[in-house]
Scaffold this motif. Structure first.
Motif, PDB file in Angstrom:
ATOM      1  N   ARG A 216       0.826  -1.187   0.000  1.00 25.10           N
ATOM      2  CA  ARG A 216       0.000   0.000   0.000  1.00 25.10           C
ATOM      3  C   ARG A 216       0.880   1.265   0.000  1.00 25.10           C
ATOM      4  O   ARG A 216       1.857   1.271   0.737  1.00 25.10           O
ATOM      5  N   PRO A 217       0.667   2.291  -0.810  1.00 21.94           N
ATOM      6  CA  PRO A 217      -0.519   2.515  -1.645  1.00 21.94           C
ATOM      7  C   PRO A 217      -0.424   1.925  -3.053  1.00 21.94           C
ATOM      8  O   PRO A 217      -1.394   1.984  -3.785  1.00 21.94           O
ATOM      9  N   ALA A 218       0.727   1.321  -3.429  1.00 19.05           N
ATOM     10  CA  ALA A 218       0.896   0.835  -4.815  1.00 19.05           C
ATOM     11  C   ALA A 218       0.306  -0.574  -4.951  1.00 19.05           C
ATOM     12  O   ALA A 218       0.993  -1.512  -5.367  1.00 19.05           O
ATOM     13  N   VAL A 219      -0.969  -0.730  -4.583  1.00 19.56           N
ATOM     14  CA  VAL A 219      -1.553  -2.084  -4.471  1.00 19.56           C
ATOM     15  C   VAL A 219      -1.715  -2.791  -5.810  1.00 19.56           C
ATOM     16  O   VAL A 219      -1.895  -4.010  -5.837  1.00 19.56           O
ATOM     17  N   ASP A 220      -1.658  -2.050  -6.934  1.00 22.36           N
ATOM     18  CA  ASP A 220      -1.836  -2.696  -8.252  1.00 22.36           C
ATOM     19  C   ASP A 220      -0.516  -3.161  -8.847  1.00 22.36           C
ATOM     20  O   ASP A 220      -0.488  -3.695  -9.946  1.00 22.36           O
ATOM     21  N   THR A 221       0.597  -2.956  -8.161  1.00 22.05           N
ATOM     22  CA  THR A 221       1.884  -3.355  -8.724  1.00 22.05           C
ATOM     23  C   THR A 221       2.268  -4.758  -8.230  1.00 22.05           C
ATOM     24  O   THR A 221       1.824  -5.198  -7.169  1.00 22.05           O
ATOM     25  N   TYR A 222       3.080  -5.431  -9.025  1.00 22.05           N
ATOM     26  CA  TYR A 222       3.514  -6.794  -8.676  1.00 22.05           C
ATOM     27  C   TYR A 222       4.721  -7.149  -9.537  1.00 22.05           C
ATOM     28  O   TYR A 222       4.918  -6.567 -10.613  1.00 22.05           O
TER      29      TYR A 222
END
Ligand code: ATR
Length: 299
Positions: A216-222
């Motif tokens: 969090r806050p970059a929850v869409d990254t992987y």
């Protein structure tokens, strides 16, 4: 704080910043549960004051502290003794004060091992293990795995030099066989990189995601690895614990792996520190509840 009196022993955490830490909630709940006359306090220690803060442990008689960002490496030079894991990883997250003698431990890696044994089972320690990332968290986990008997570790990192450095450290100091490779995003199908990934993902039993991607806050990254090569029979652990379920975990689960987040490692690094400071078995369920409550309140 009605329990504080003339005999209260103080533990705490040195970090900068430190107000985000979940450790005070976890340790104070544990002290209260076991009716120990102790309190755990956050100490915001600026980097230029670290040596004074460590010396203050002796002058003020602090029983022990945790150490977090940015002090984990720098603190090693101010301590009297280091545990094998702390020496090898070059990082300390827990200091024990025994009559003015300060010993540094690294319970992060040991916390990972205990959490893994409790959730997935200790057979996964044997490996082979794929570690994604080669920073401080990766180093703590890799060192603990190698010291616990992992036979083979594969390190994939964006910066090849860091992966190679961790690999040589492990090979020189432990009996673990290590392979390091540069990971540069999603490999094209049929490319040599894809074949390398296929060979690695075919044989690893455990995948550990140690980068900050997905936090969090970059929850869409992987991490962009070929998830279609992940399969059932594998366990995938993301060291990220907020959010509790990450894209990495979702993709590995869809591919058939059993997945866990980093809450267990956070819990057990605290439980092991608690045991080092108090000599008592940590009330793990109480600590888990305090930790999960704090994480969910943070949102
Ligand atoms: P920590 O102590 O949390 O492990 P760190 O020591 O800064 O933090 O390490 C961060 C890790 O995440 C590194 O492996 C880093 O890769 P590099 O060594 O190439 O820097 C990795 N990382 C961070 N952001 C990344 C990104 N956007 N893509 C790939 N890897 C990333």
């Amino acid at each position: 704080m009605g329990w504080i009196n003339g005999k209260t022993k103080i533990c705490g955490i040195f970090g900068y910043p430190v107000e985000h830490s979940f450790s005070p909630a976890m340790h104070n709940a544990a002290f209260k549960n076991l009716s120990l006359n102790r309190a755990y306090v956050p100490f915001p220690v600026r980097p230029e004051n670290l040596a004074y803060a460590v010396e203050a442990m002796r002058t003020l008689g602090l029983a022990g502290v945790n150490v977090t960002v940015p002090h984990k490496q720098a603190v090693t030079e101010f301590l009297d003794e280091l545990s094998p894991a702390a020496r090898l990883s070059g990082a300390v997250n827990t200091i024990v004060n025994e009559g003015g003698v300060l010993t540094g431990h690294n319970t992060d890696g040991e916390g990972f091992i205990r959490a893994l044994a409790e959730s997935a089972g200790s057979e996964y320690i044997r490996g082979p293990v794929l570690i994604i990332g080669a920073g401080g968290a990766a180093r703590a986990v890799a060192v603990a795995l190698a010291l616990s008997g992992t036979e083979e570790i594969i390190i994939a990192n964006r910066t090849e030099a860091r992966a190679a450095e961790l690999s040589s450290l492990l090979e020189e100091s432990t009996g673990c066989s290590v392979m390091a490779f540069k990971w540069e995003g999603q490999p094209a199908e049929g490319s040599p990189e894809h074949r390398e990934w296929a060979a690695v993902l075919d044989r690893v039993k455990l995948l550990v995601q140690t980068t900050s991607l997905g936090m969090r806050p970059a929850v869409d990254t992987y991490p962009s690895i070929p998830y279609q090569l992940v399969h059932s029979g594998q366990v995938a652990v993301d060291l990220v614990y907020n959010p509790p379920s990450t894209c990495f975990m979702n993709k590995c689960r869809e591919a058939g792996a059993v997945v866990y987040n980093g809450t267990g490692m956070l819990l057990y690094q605290g439980a092991i520190a608690f045991e080092l400071w108090t000599g008592r078995e940590a009330p793990v369920d109480i600590m888990r509840r305090a930790l999960e409550d704090s994480i969910s309140r943070r949102g």
